[in-house]
Scaffold this motif. Structure first.
Motif, PDB file in Angstrom:
ATOM      1  N   GLY A  54       2.624  43.932  64.946  1.00 14.74           N
ATOM      2  CA  GLY A  54       2.377  44.869  66.035  1.00 14.74           C
ATOM      3  C   GLY A  54       1.583  46.071  65.570  1.00 14.74           C
ATOM      4  O   GLY A  54       1.467  46.350  64.380  1.00 14.74           O
ATOM      5  N   GLU A  55       1.035  46.789  66.537  1.00 12.72           N
ATOM      6  CA  GLU A  55       0.268  48.012  66.284  1.00 12.72           C
ATOM      7  C   GLU A  55       1.204  49.212  66.251  1.00 12.72           C
ATOM      8  O   GLU A  55       2.210  49.250  66.964  1.00 12.72           O
ATOM      9  N   THR A  56       0.852  50.191  65.424  1.00 16.09           N
ATOM     10  CA  THR A  56       1.659  51.402  65.301  1.00 16.09           C
ATOM     11  C   THR A  56       0.813  52.633  65.630  1.00 16.09           C
ATOM     12  O   THR A  56      -0.416  52.575  65.573  1.00 16.09           O
ATOM     13  N   PRO A  57       1.460  53.756  65.945  1.00 14.73           N
ATOM     14  CA  PRO A  57       0.726  54.989  66.235  1.00 14.73           C
ATOM     15  C   PRO A  57      -0.014  55.550  65.015  1.00 14.73           C
ATOM     16  O   PRO A  57      -0.850  56.425  65.159  1.00 14.73           O
ATOM     17  N   THR A  58       0.269  55.021  63.840  1.00 15.52           N
ATOM     18  CA  THR A  58      -0.383  55.504  62.626  1.00 15.52           C
ATOM     19  C   THR A  58      -1.735  54.835  62.392  1.00 15.52           C
ATOM     20  O   THR A  58      -2.410  55.140  61.406  1.00 15.52           O
ATOM     21  N   GLY A  59      -2.115  53.900  63.272  1.00 17.01           N
ATOM     22  CA  GLY A  59      -3.396  53.233  63.132  1.00 17.01           C
ATOM     23  C   GLY A  59      -3.352  51.987  62.278  1.00 17.01           C
ATOM     24  O   GLY A  59      -4.391  51.393  61.984  1.00 17.01           O
ATOM     25  N   TYR A  60      -2.173  51.592  61.880  1.00 17.05           N
ATOM     26  CA  TYR A  60      -2.023  50.421  61.025  1.00 17.05           C
ATOM     27  C   TYR A  60      -1.117  49.389  61.688  1.00 17.05           C
ATOM     28  O   TYR A  60      -0.327  49.714  62.579  1.00 17.05           O
ATOM     29  N   LEU A  61      -1.240  48.163  61.219  1.00 25.53           N
ATOM     30  CA  LEU A  61      -0.354  47.091  61.659  1.00 25.53           C
ATOM     31  C   LEU A  61       0.928  47.161  60.856  1.00 25.53           C
ATOM     32  O   LEU A  61       0.936  47.648  59.728  1.00 25.53           O
ATOM     33  N   GLU A  62       1.984  46.637  61.430  1.00 29.79           N
ATOM     34  CA  GLU A  62       3.224  46.435  60.683  1.00 29.79           C
ATOM     35  C   GLU A  62       3.788  45.080  61.070  1.00 29.79           C
ATOM     36  O   GLU A  62       3.537  44.574  62.153  1.00 29.79           O
ATOM     37  N   VAL A  63       4.547  44.530  60.163  1.00 34.24           N
ATOM     38  CA  VAL A  63       5.195  43.246  60.402  1.00 34.24           C
ATOM     39  C   VAL A  63       6.404  43.477  61.297  1.00 34.24           C
ATOM     40  O   VAL A  63       7.233  44.336  61.013  1.00 34.24           O
ATOM     41  N   VAL A  64       6.481  42.738  62.387  1.00 37.36           N
ATOM     42  CA  VAL A  64       7.644  42.772  63.275  1.00 37.36           C
ATOM     43  C   VAL A  64       8.671  41.764  62.782  1.00 37.36           C
ATOM     44  O   VAL A  64       9.845  42.067  62.668  1.00 37.36           O
ATOM     45  N   ARG A  65       8.203  40.550  62.484  1.00 40.13           N
ATOM     46  CA  ARG A  65       9.037  39.488  61.906  1.00 40.13           C
ATOM     47  C   ARG A  65       8.264  38.882  60.746  1.00 40.13           C
ATOM     48  O   ARG A  65       7.164  38.366  60.940  1.00 40.13           O
ATOM     49  N   ALA A  66       8.827  38.947  59.560  1.00 39.02           N
ATOM     50  CA  ALA A  66       8.146  38.473  58.349  1.00 39.02           C
ATOM     51  C   ALA A  66       8.200  36.951  58.258  1.00 39.02           C
ATOM     52  O   ALA A  66       8.988  36.387  57.518  1.00 39.02           O
ATOM     53  N   GLU A  67       7.334  36.313  59.014  1.00 32.96           N
ATOM     54  CA  GLU A  67       7.256  34.851  59.013  1.00 32.96           C
ATOM     55  C   GLU A  67       5.813  34.437  58.760  1.00 32.96           C
ATOM     56  O   GLU A  67       4.880  35.148  59.124  1.00 32.96           O
ATOM     57  N   GLY A  68       5.653  33.279  58.159  1.00 29.77           N
ATOM     58  CA  GLY A  68       4.321  32.712  57.960  1.00 29.77           C
ATOM     59  C   GLY A  68       3.376  33.650  57.241  1.00 29.77           C
ATOM     60  O   GLY A  68       3.722  34.264  56.236  1.00 29.77           O
ATOM     61  N   ASP A  69       2.173  33.777  57.786  1.00 31.25           N
ATOM     62  CA  ASP A  69       1.119  34.579  57.177  1.00 31.25           C
ATOM     63  C   ASP A  69       1.169  36.051  57.574  1.00 31.25           C
ATOM     64  O   ASP A  69       0.304  36.823  57.155  1.00 31.25           O
ATOM     65  N   ALA A  70       2.131  36.453  58.378  1.00 32.84           N
ATOM     66  CA  ALA A  70       2.154  37.818  58.908  1.00 32.84           C
ATOM     67  C   ALA A  70       2.015  38.896  57.826  1.00 32.84           C
ATOM     68  O   ALA A  70       1.163  39.779  57.959  1.00 32.84           O
ATOM     69  N   PRO A  71       2.810  38.875  56.748  1.00 38.90           N
ATOM     70  CA  PRO A  71       2.664  39.934  55.739  1.00 38.90           C
ATOM     71  C   PRO A  71       1.279  39.984  55.100  1.00 38.90           C
ATOM     72  O   PRO A  71       0.724  41.059  54.884  1.00 38.90           O
ATOM     73  N   ALA A  72       0.694  38.824  54.824  1.00 39.03           N
ATOM     74  CA  ALA A  72      -0.634  38.784  54.205  1.00 39.03           C
ATOM     75  C   ALA A  72      -1.709  39.281  55.163  1.00 39.03           C
ATOM     76  O   ALA A  72      -2.637  39.984  54.759  1.00 39.03           O
ATOM     77  N   VAL A  73      -1.587  38.933  56.434  1.00 43.23           N
ATOM     78  CA  VAL A  73      -2.539  39.411  57.441  1.00 43.23           C
ATOM     79  C   VAL A  73      -2.466  40.929  57.528  1.00 43.23           C
ATOM     80  O   VAL A  73      -3.495  41.615  57.512  1.00 43.23           O
ATOM     81  N   VAL A  74      -1.258  41.463  57.613  1.00 40.74           N
ATOM     82  CA  VAL A  74      -1.072  42.914  57.704  1.00 40.74           C
ATOM     83  C   VAL A  74      -1.679  43.602  56.485  1.00 40.74           C
ATOM     84  O   VAL A  74      -2.402  44.597  56.621  1.00 40.74           O
ATOM     85  N   GLN A  75      -1.426  43.077  55.318  1.00 35.95           N
ATOM     86  CA  GLN A  75      -1.938  43.700  54.094  1.00 35.95           C
ATOM     87  C   GLN A  75      -3.467  43.712  54.082  1.00 35.95           C
ATOM     88  O   GLN A  75      -4.083  44.736  53.786  1.00 35.95           O
ATOM     89  N   ALA A  76      -4.089  42.602  54.410  1.00 38.95           N
ATOM     90  CA  ALA A  76      -5.557  42.515  54.377  1.00 38.95           C
ATOM     91  C   ALA A  76      -6.200  43.409  55.436  1.00 38.95           C
ATOM     92  O   ALA A  76      -7.156  44.140  55.147  1.00 38.95           O
ATOM     93  N   ILE A  77      -5.681  43.364  56.657  1.00 41.30           N
ATOM     94  CA  ILE A  77      -6.254  44.173  57.742  1.00 41.30           C
ATOM     95  C   ILE A  77      -6.039  45.658  57.471  1.00 41.30           C
ATOM     96  O   ILE A  77      -6.951  46.468  57.631  1.00 41.30           O
TER      97      ILE A  77
END
Length: 114
Positions: A42-65
């Motif tokens: 999900g999107e946050t007010p800080t301008g960055y993504l955060e993981v809502v549920r740590a499943e699949g590729d979510a953490p890696a996507v968040v880190q790269a973006i």
């Protein structure tokens, strides 16, 4: 000697696994919409993504973006001679506004389905 060989094997395994864990920006961009639609990110007010549920590729996507966003926010801040936090805040507001219904945004520290 046995311990040294075990340590060497462990380090070799870690070294081989790290590239597999790292996700490139292009791959992350391709997967971003999917992980958002799945409610994993999900999107946050800080301008960055955060993981809502740590499943699949979510953490890696968040880190790269987020890494790419961090670099871009720093460039914008420098170009306009403003604090990077100001750029992050504006970007976060815009990202939340543009988030389609059914996806997660963070409001007052809580995840809310828009």
């Amino acid at each position: 000697m046995k311990r040294l060989m075990q340590l060497g094997a462990f380090l070799l395994a870690i070294g081989m696994a790290l590239p597999a864990l790292a996700m490139g920006l292009e791959e992350a961009k391709q997967k971003l919409e999917t992980v958002k639609q799945q409610g994993l990110v999900g999107e946050t007010p800080t301008g960055y993504l955060e993981v809502v549920r740590a499943e699949g590729d979510a953490p890696a996507v968040v880190q790269a973006i987020n890494s790419a966003r961090r670099d871009e926010y720093a460039r914008i801040a420098e170009r306009h001679d403003i604090p990077v936090t100001q750029v992050e805040t504006v970007a976060g507001k815009k990202a939340i506004e543009k988030t389609p219904a059914g996806q997660f945004v963070q409001v007052n520290g809580q995840w809310v389905k828009k």
